[in-house]
Write a protein that holds these residues in place. Sequence first.
Motif, short mmCIF file in Angstrom:
data_model
loop_
_atom_site.label_atom_id
_atom_site.label_comp_id
_atom_site.label_asym_id
_atom_site.label_seq_id
_atom_site.Cartn_x
_atom_site.Cartn_y
_atom_site.Cartn_z
N ILE A 59 0.84 -1.19 0.00
CA ILE A 59 0.00 0.00 0.00
C ILE A 59 0.88 1.25 0.00
O ILE A 59 2.08 1.16 0.24
N LEU A 61 0.13 4.09 1.97
CA LEU A 61 0.12 4.77 3.26
C LEU A 61 1.00 4.04 4.27
O LEU A 61 1.45 2.93 4.02
N ARG A 196 -1.55 19.56 -4.77
CA ARG A 196 -1.28 18.20 -5.25
C ARG A 196 -2.58 17.45 -5.31
O ARG A 196 -3.37 17.53 -4.37
N PHE A 263 -11.34 2.85 -1.09
CA PHE A 263 -10.21 2.04 -1.54
C PHE A 263 -10.79 0.83 -2.26
O PHE A 263 -11.88 0.37 -1.93
O1 KDG Z 1 -2.43 3.29 -0.32
C1 KDG Z 1 -3.28 4.19 -0.95
C2 KDG Z 1 -2.55 5.43 -1.34
O2 KDG Z 1 -1.57 5.02 -2.17
C3 KDG Z 1 -3.37 6.52 -1.99
O3 KDG Z 1 -4.40 6.01 -2.72
C4 KDG Z 1 -3.80 7.42 -0.93
O4 KDG Z 1 -5.55 8.89 -1.02
C5 KDG Z 1 -4.44 8.67 -1.38
C6 KDG Z 1 -3.67 9.70 -2.10
O5 KDG Z 1 -3.99 10.88 -1.89
O6 KDG Z 1 -2.80 9.36 -2.89
#
Ligand code: KDG
Length: 363
Positions: A59, A61, A196, A263
Amino acid sequence: MKKTLLTSAFSFALVAGLTACGGEETDENGSASEGEGTETEETEGNDAADATYTIEAGIGLNNEHPQYKGLLEFKEIVEEETDGDIHVKTYHSSQLGDDREMMESLQLNTQEVTIPSTAPVANFVEEFTVFDFPFLFPNEQVADEVLDGEIGDQLLDKLEDEEMVGLAYWENGFRDLTNSKRPVESAEDFEGLTLRTMENDLHLDAFSELGANPTPMAFGELFTAMQQGTVDGQENPLATIYLESFYEVQDYYSDTHHVYSPFVFLMSKQFYDGLPDEYQTIVEDAAVEAGEFQREQNREANEELLADLEEEGMEITEVSDEDRAEMAEIVQPVIDEYAEEIGTDFVDKVYQAIEEAEENVEE
Ligand code: KDG
């Protein structure tokens, strides 16, 4: 560390204690770990060597986030249900790459699992864009009903054409804005902010429509970009803003709740097709069960963390419903454009499902 985080860290550690053998810090591959980023559990007696199948799950995070806690729950269920015949290695903090790279690895079957937000998934199956329509879901309960219902399944099925299998929806959450320039209360406050965004055209166009200067960027590059002032701000759910320590490089938080971000629990289709039927059922059920656990963890975290963010010195701006309505009105032309692109019949079905879910949730 804050009390709240301490309690969650404690419960996290407790779980770890239950599953780790001998308490030695090892990385999930069983070898002693060095330094940051590769820490936690090895299920008792689950020696990787005995396993017939190995799942590498990554992942973006970090390991404090409810998303990672959910992944550890998935690991525990699968290893228990298969008596260690499937071994799950867990990676966090973009160790295996960013969302796009990890999805491409699933297509090549060089990685088995990743759990990105729907926004980057829409670059593979564009209909997922509907789930990133600003102000689409009124609350988490309605989102659960629609995602876990016919509409959600319909989109998961489309992933097979992209060599991926969608097993469940987990929760990233309602996205809020942070920045280092000024409090953002109304639509006009977005003017000129460099923000961003995730790698998703709808997000880019919506923030441009609000007058900001959006730039797409992988999650793993975000903290440094804010630290160096490459961007003024970003938008993510509260749990991510706090647990990724964005308060160290951002001053202002606004609860815009402009998008509910699900997700998607993804598995490599080649790997999934290679599993015996019994194991396919086990990984499917584990993804759903761990997803319910993850949603709970996420909602608990979101309840507690706003006060912690304020204590870390961030200025909190509560956005009024009127200002949110104004933001929604401004981005509506962008939504209409994408609805045309992905098919208005399907989009109408999604709005209808939301209405029905709202009635169910209210009852
Ligand atoms: O693990 C998930 C992240 O990679 C991403 O999807 C988290 O919300 C997210 C972002 O802002 O990139």
